[in-house]
Design a protein around this motif. Structure first.
Motif, mmCIF file in Angstrom:
data_model
loop_
_atom_site.group_PDB
_atom_site.id
_atom_site.type_symbol
_atom_site.label_atom_id
_atom_site.label_comp_id
_atom_site.label_asym_id
_atom_site.label_seq_id
_atom_site.Cartn_x
_atom_site.Cartn_y
_atom_site.Cartn_z
ATOM 1 N N LEU A 98 56.824 -0.036 53.820
ATOM 2 C CA LEU A 98 57.346 -0.642 52.598
ATOM 3 C C LEU A 98 56.308 -1.537 51.926
ATOM 4 C CD1 LEU A 98 60.983 -1.466 53.722
ATOM 5 C CD2 LEU A 98 60.298 0.160 51.960
ATOM 6 N N LEU A 99 55.545 -2.282 52.718
ATOM 7 C CA LEU A 99 54.507 -3.122 52.128
ATOM 8 C C LEU A 99 53.406 -2.288 51.494
ATOM 9 C CD1 LEU A 99 54.158 -5.997 54.739
ATOM 10 C CD2 LEU A 99 55.287 -6.057 52.517
ATOM 11 N N ALA A 100 53.031 -1.196 52.134
ATOM 12 C CA ALA A 100 52.008 -0.325 51.548
ATOM 13 C C ALA A 100 52.511 0.302 50.248
ATOM 14 C CB ALA A 100 51.613 0.764 52.547
ATOM 15 N N ALA A 101 53.768 0.712 50.230
ATOM 16 C CA ALA A 101 54.333 1.268 48.998
ATOM 17 C C ALA A 101 54.372 0.212 47.897
ATOM 18 C CB ALA A 101 55.734 1.818 49.255
ATOM 19 N N GLY A 102 54.772 -1.011 48.232
ATOM 20 C CA GLY A 102 54.796 -2.086 47.249
ATOM 21 C C GLY A 102 53.418 -2.415 46.719
ATOM 22 N N GLY A 103 52.420 -2.445 47.595
ATOM 23 C CA GLY A 103 51.054 -2.708 47.155
ATOM 24 C C GLY A 103 50.520 -1.620 46.246
ATOM 25 N N LEU A 104 50.797 -0.370 46.600
ATOM 26 C CA LEU A 104 50.350 0.744 45.750
ATOM 27 C C LEU A 104 51.035 0.718 44.385
ATOM 28 C CD1 LEU A 104 50.165 3.662 48.340
ATOM 29 C CD2 LEU A 104 48.262 2.526 47.170
ATOM 30 N N LEU A 105 52.310 0.352 44.356
ATOM 31 C CA LEU A 105 53.014 0.261 43.073
ATOM 32 C C LEU A 105 52.451 -0.869 42.208
ATOM 33 C CD1 LEU A 105 56.658 0.967 44.218
ATOM 34 C CD2 LEU A 105 55.283 2.365 42.672
ATOM 35 N N LEU A 106 52.062 -1.983 42.826
ATOM 36 C CA LEU A 106 51.446 -3.061 42.053
ATOM 37 C C LEU A 106 50.098 -2.631 41.489
ATOM 38 C CD1 LEU A 106 52.240 -6.271 44.126
ATOM 39 C CD2 LEU A 106 53.162 -5.620 41.903
ATOM 40 N N VAL A 107 49.309 -1.926 42.290
ATOM 41 C CA VAL A 107 48.022 -1.428 41.796
ATOM 42 C C VAL A 107 48.246 -0.450 40.645
ATOM 43 C CG1 VAL A 107 46.018 -0.030 42.418
ATOM 44 C CG2 VAL A 107 46.777 -1.838 43.949
ATOM 45 N N ALA A 108 49.223 0.443 40.792
ATOM 46 C CA ALA A 108 49.524 1.406 39.722
ATOM 47 C C ALA A 108 49.987 0.685 38.459
ATOM 48 C CB ALA A 108 50.578 2.399 40.190
ATOM 49 N N ALA A 109 50.781 -0.368 38.613
ATOM 50 C CA ALA A 109 51.230 -1.136 37.448
ATOM 51 C C ALA A 109 50.048 -1.786 36.745
ATOM 52 C CB ALA A 109 52.241 -2.196 37.871
ATOM 53 N N GLY A 110 49.106 -2.295 37.517
ATOM 54 C CA GLY A 110 47.915 -2.897 36.912
ATOM 55 C C GLY A 110 47.061 -1.882 36.186
ATOM 56 N N VAL A 111 46.906 -0.700 36.764
ATOM 57 C CA VAL A 111 46.104 0.343 36.122
ATOM 58 C C VAL A 111 46.767 0.806 34.824
ATOM 59 C CG1 VAL A 111 45.299 2.724 36.380
ATOM 60 C CG2 VAL A 111 44.979 1.098 38.242
ATOM 61 N N ILE A 112 48.071 0.990 34.867
ATOM 62 C CA ILE A 112 48.786 1.407 33.653
ATOM 63 C C ILE A 112 48.725 0.299 32.603
ATOM 64 C CG2 ILE A 112 51.075 1.935 32.718
ATOM 65 C CD1 ILE A 112 51.592 3.518 35.285
ATOM 66 N N GLY A 113 48.874 -0.956 33.035
ATOM 67 C CA GLY A 113 48.766 -2.073 32.093
ATOM 68 C C GLY A 113 47.389 -2.155 31.463
#
Length: 159
Positions: A123-138
């Motif tokens: 779950l932590l790895a999924a959350g970290g990857l989603l934050l990175v993806a949000a930053g890239v999209i932003g």
């Protein structure tokens, strides 16, 4: 806010949810075929690192929200996602090398147990990857030549 900014905020919110859910889970379990429990040295349900990861996830969400107006705020989501990703990698490597995961280990009392991963690192790895993806999209929202306030293309921009 345009659709890409909303997507970045939504990804960061789901990532924060995964981080919070993961911080309430256990890192290791005793395999179902064995009897035993794992006692942590903290004596509580959450340790200070898990509380810190939750706060870091909140910063990542705020970075995604601010990135809808200011491009460089997206770096906060990427950085916090990398910090969150570092924790499960470090913890899993520590336990994989020290007692051994998915192999039988003899405890101090002489019993044989097998340690398996719990839900927390996933779950932590999924959350970290989603934050990175949000930053890239932003970040890419502003790089695509769109006006973040109006959500329209700049007429002087050529693709």
């Amino acid at each position: 806010m345009n659709r890409r900014s909303l997507l970045a905020v939504a990804l960061a919110a789901v990532g924060l949810g995964a981080i919070v859910a993961g911080s309430y889970q256990e890192l290791l379990h005793v395999a179902p075929a064995y009897e035993g429990t794992i006692e942590t040295g903290w004596g509580g349900p959450r340790n200070h690192q898990e509380r810190l990861l939750t706060r870091v996830g909140v910063l990542g969400l705020l970075g995604a929200v601010v990135a809808s107006r200011w491009r460089y705020a997206a770096l906060a989501s990427v950085a916090t996602g990398a910090v969150v990703l570092f924790y499960p990698v470090r913890a899993v490597l520590h336990y994989a090398l020290d007692p051994g995961l998915y192999t039988e280990v003899t405890t101090y009392s002489g019993d044989t147990v097998e340690y398996v991963l719990g839900a927390e690192p996933f779950l932590l790895a999924a959350g970290g990857l989603l934050l990175v993806a949000a930053g890239v999209i932003g970040w890419r929202t502003h790089a695509a030549g769109t006006d973040a306030a109006a959500g329209t293309r700049d007429p002087s921009f050529r693709a």
